[in-house]
Scaffold this motif. Structure first.
Motif, mmCIF file in Angstrom:
data_model
loop_
_atom_site.group_PDB
_atom_site.id
_atom_site.type_symbol
_atom_site.label_atom_id
_atom_site.label_comp_id
_atom_site.label_asym_id
_atom_site.label_seq_id
_atom_site.Cartn_x
_atom_site.Cartn_y
_atom_site.Cartn_z
ATOM 1 N N SER A 98 -14.994 -63.744 6.139
ATOM 2 C CA SER A 98 -14.115 -63.978 7.301
ATOM 3 C C SER A 98 -12.840 -63.148 7.138
ATOM 4 O O SER A 98 -11.725 -63.684 7.028
ATOM 5 C CB SER A 98 -13.764 -65.463 7.417
ATOM 6 N N PRO A 99 -12.996 -61.837 7.121
ATOM 7 C CA PRO A 99 -11.823 -60.975 6.880
ATOM 8 C C PRO A 99 -10.853 -60.977 8.060
ATOM 9 O O PRO A 99 -11.256 -61.134 9.218
ATOM 10 C CB PRO A 99 -12.444 -59.594 6.692
ATOM 11 N N LYS A 100 -9.597 -60.808 7.745
ATOM 12 C CA LYS A 100 -8.582 -60.679 8.789
ATOM 13 C C LYS A 100 -8.611 -59.245 9.305
ATOM 14 O O LYS A 100 -8.641 -58.293 8.524
ATOM 15 C CB LYS A 100 -7.192 -61.018 8.242
ATOM 16 N N THR A 101 -8.619 -59.102 10.596
ATOM 17 C CA THR A 101 -8.691 -57.772 11.205
ATOM 18 C C THR A 101 -7.590 -57.612 12.243
ATOM 19 O O THR A 101 -6.925 -58.579 12.633
ATOM 20 C CB THR A 101 -10.054 -57.556 11.889
ATOM 21 N N ILE A 102 -7.439 -56.395 12.706
ATOM 22 C CA ILE A 102 -6.434 -56.100 13.719
ATOM 23 C C ILE A 102 -6.920 -54.918 14.540
ATOM 24 O O ILE A 102 -7.735 -54.112 14.073
ATOM 25 C CB ILE A 102 -5.062 -55.804 13.060
ATOM 26 N N ALA A 121 0.732 -56.476 11.936
ATOM 27 C CA ALA A 121 -0.011 -56.388 10.673
ATOM 28 C C ALA A 121 0.805 -56.987 9.542
ATOM 29 O O ALA A 121 0.269 -57.709 8.689
ATOM 30 C CB ALA A 121 -0.356 -54.934 10.367
ATOM 31 N N ALA A 122 2.105 -56.713 9.549
ATOM 32 C CA ALA A 122 2.977 -57.279 8.514
ATOM 33 C C ALA A 122 2.983 -58.799 8.595
ATOM 34 O O ALA A 122 2.958 -59.497 7.575
ATOM 35 C CB ALA A 122 4.388 -56.721 8.666
ATOM 36 N N ARG A 123 3.020 -59.321 9.824
ATOM 37 C CA ARG A 123 3.024 -60.778 10.003
ATOM 38 C C ARG A 123 1.726 -61.396 9.487
ATOM 39 O O ARG A 123 1.747 -62.431 8.802
ATOM 40 C CB ARG A 123 3.218 -61.127 11.486
ATOM 41 N N LYS A 142 -1.223 -64.180 3.072
ATOM 42 C CA LYS A 142 -1.056 -63.779 1.664
ATOM 43 C C LYS A 142 -2.086 -62.726 1.254
ATOM 44 O O LYS A 142 -2.740 -62.823 0.218
ATOM 45 C CB LYS A 142 -1.165 -65.002 0.745
ATOM 46 N N ILE A 143 -2.241 -61.695 2.109
ATOM 47 C CA ILE A 143 -3.156 -60.601 1.806
ATOM 48 C C ILE A 143 -2.364 -59.295 1.833
ATOM 49 O O ILE A 143 -1.240 -59.246 2.350
ATOM 50 C CB ILE A 143 -4.327 -60.528 2.807
ATOM 51 N N SER A 144 -2.951 -58.254 1.279
ATOM 52 C CA SER A 144 -2.220 -56.988 1.193
ATOM 53 C C SER A 144 -2.881 -55.853 1.969
ATOM 54 O O SER A 144 -2.407 -54.720 1.930
ATOM 55 C CB SER A 144 -2.080 -56.572 -0.274
ATOM 56 N N ALA A 145 -3.992 -56.117 2.659
ATOM 57 C CA ALA A 145 -4.670 -55.069 3.415
ATOM 58 C C ALA A 145 -5.395 -55.659 4.610
ATOM 59 O O ALA A 145 -5.710 -56.854 4.639
ATOM 60 C CB ALA A 145 -5.659 -54.326 2.521
ATOM 61 N N ALA A 198 -8.122 -48.661 8.444
ATOM 62 C CA ALA A 198 -7.702 -49.649 7.454
ATOM 63 C C ALA A 198 -6.271 -49.327 7.038
ATOM 64 O O ALA A 198 -5.816 -48.181 7.148
ATOM 65 C CB ALA A 198 -8.623 -49.625 6.239
ATOM 66 N N LEU A 199 -5.563 -50.335 6.603
ATOM 67 C CA LEU A 199 -4.206 -50.120 6.103
ATOM 68 C C LEU A 199 -3.861 -51.212 5.113
ATOM 69 O O LEU A 199 -4.485 -52.289 5.111
ATOM 70 C CB LEU A 199 -3.191 -50.108 7.239
ATOM 71 N N ASN A 200 -2.859 -50.922 4.262
ATOM 72 C CA ASN A 200 -2.386 -51.945 3.345
ATOM 73 C C ASN A 200 -0.868 -52.034 3.412
ATOM 74 O O ASN A 200 -0.220 -51.313 4.180
ATOM 75 C CB ASN A 200 -2.894 -51.696 1.924
ATOM 76 N N ILE A 201 -0.325 -52.905 2.611
ATOM 77 C CA ILE A 201 1.114 -53.174 2.673
ATOM 78 C C ILE A 201 1.936 -51.933 2.350
ATOM 79 O O ILE A 201 3.022 -51.736 2.872
ATOM 80 C CB ILE A 201 1.481 -54.343 1.712
ATOM 81 N N HIS A 202 1.402 -51.049 1.507
ATOM 82 C CA HIS A 202 2.129 -49.829 1.149
ATOM 83 C C HIS A 202 2.288 -48.902 2.352
ATOM 84 O O HIS A 202 3.302 -48.195 2.474
ATOM 85 C CB HIS A 202 1.421 -49.104 0.003
ATOM 86 N N ASP A 203 1.309 -48.903 3.249
ATOM 87 C CA ASP A 203 1.425 -48.101 4.471
ATOM 88 C C ASP A 203 2.571 -48.612 5.343
ATOM 89 O O ASP A 203 3.316 -47.831 5.939
ATOM 90 C CB ASP A 203 0.108 -48.148 5.258
ATOM 91 N N LEU A 204 2.714 -49.928 5.411
ATOM 92 C CA LEU A 204 3.793 -50.519 6.194
ATOM 93 C C LEU A 204 5.155 -50.271 5.540
ATOM 94 O O LEU A 204 6.154 -50.056 6.225
ATOM 95 C CB LEU A 204 3.552 -52.015 6.378
#
Length: 333
Positions: free
Chosen positions: A284-288, A297-299, A305-308, A321-327
């Protein structure tokens, strides 16, 4: 006793008392300007709203500094404006003013020679002249199409010389104009962000997922029948700390993350080469979506509590795909 010696003998209490007195005097000045606000203020707003050019703000000395700030505030809140130095205007800069512009001239005395010198040229060109002075009977006030009364009971300077209360009043009156115009135009936070693309608000309201996500060959993706070792290899290549897991139809089935990998390494019975990634992936992955705001995405990352995140289209096919470092790099967070 010389001045430095005297300054050293002033107590902290006296300094604080002086500061409070200044603030009290300036608060009284603002109250006086507020009480004087009326039909002329509405008329000034109407002239600016009807303006098809820019609002040209001008003033000498301290009034010039205030006019510069008013021009900046107007420009950033939906009313095109700029500052023109009245001294330079007489030597060619008046050419910046078109007949479609409204001129807002500031002078506490209403007798600034540099401004009065350019008024005839502005009148000949047909510019609307709005003035802001502390003397309604002054030359500049009498020449205005609309005069804004910025009289104050007293300057906060005990010598009555340094512009203090008068400049505070003019600055506040400029803010009042900008905000009244903003509300009349229906100016929104998104409009504000468009004129502040490099600011924090601009990034939060203008930057979308497709602006910061990894796409194409940079997206980590494996089939659901791939082994955990194959998923690990894909994660290592793409360096996002996870990989999307898709079915034969390309639709997202789940996500395998660094956390899932650590858990399977702790299990001595898991064979990385033979166990399919679908056995241990999150289902059940979180998607956007790609058109969502990056701040969303940051919210989501903070809330869950996920990083990507995996970016999907309307059919849940992986498009990025993106992760917290991209933000972080985009300074969204």
């Amino acid at each position: 006793m010389n001045a430095p010696d005297h300054a050293l003998k002033v107590s902290d209490e006296a300094l604080v008392a002086s500061g409070r007195q200044v603030l009290e005097i300036e608060a009284q000045a603002l109250a006086a300007v507020r009480a004087a606000l009326g039909a002329d203020f509405a008329a000034a707003c109407r002239r600016m709203l009807a303006c098809t050019g820019r609002v040209v703000c001008t003033g000498m000395g301290k009034s010039g500094h205030i006019a510069t700030k008013i021009a900046a505030t107007l420009a950033s809140t939906g009313t095109p404006a700029f500052f023109m130095h009245p001294g330079e205007a007489s030597h060619g800069d008046l050419g910046m003013v078109t007949d479609a512009d409204v001129v807002l001239a500031l002078s506490n005395s209403g007798e600034s020679e540099e401004i009065l010198a350019i008024v005839p040229a502005l009148k000949r060109q047909g510019n609307v002249l709005i003035t802001m002075t502390g003397r309604p009977g002054s030359s500049l006030a009498r020449l205005a199409d609309v005069h804004l009364d910025a009289r104050v009971p007293a300057e906060a300077c005990p010598l009555g010389l340094a512009p203090t209360s008068s400049t505070t009043a003019a600055l506040a009156l400029g803010d009042a104009l900008a905000v009244a115009l903003l509300e009349a135009r229906g100016f929104t936070a998104e409009d504000f962000a468009r004129s502040h693309p490099a600011g924090a608000l601009g990034r939060r309201l203008l930057l979308h997922i497709h602006d910061v996500m990894h796409a194409g060959d940079d997206v980590p993706v494996v089939r659901d029948d791939a082994s955990i070792s194959a998923a690990l290899l894909e994660m290592s290549r793409k360096r996002l700390g996870m990989t999307a897991v898709v079915g034969a139809d390309g639709v997202l089935r789940g996500v395998f993350t660094d956390g899932d990998l650590r858990r399977c390494l702790d299990d001595e019975d898991t064979d990385l080469k033979s166990t399919p990634v679908s056995a241990l992936m999150g289902r059940s992955p979180k998607t956007i979506g790609a058109d969502a705001l990056a701040v969303e995405a940051a919210r989501l990352m903070e809330e869950h509590k996920i990083s990507a995140l995996v970016v999907v289209d309307a059919d849940r096919r992986v498009v990025g795909a993106l992760n917290i470092h991209d933000l972080l790099r985009a300074r969204v967070v």
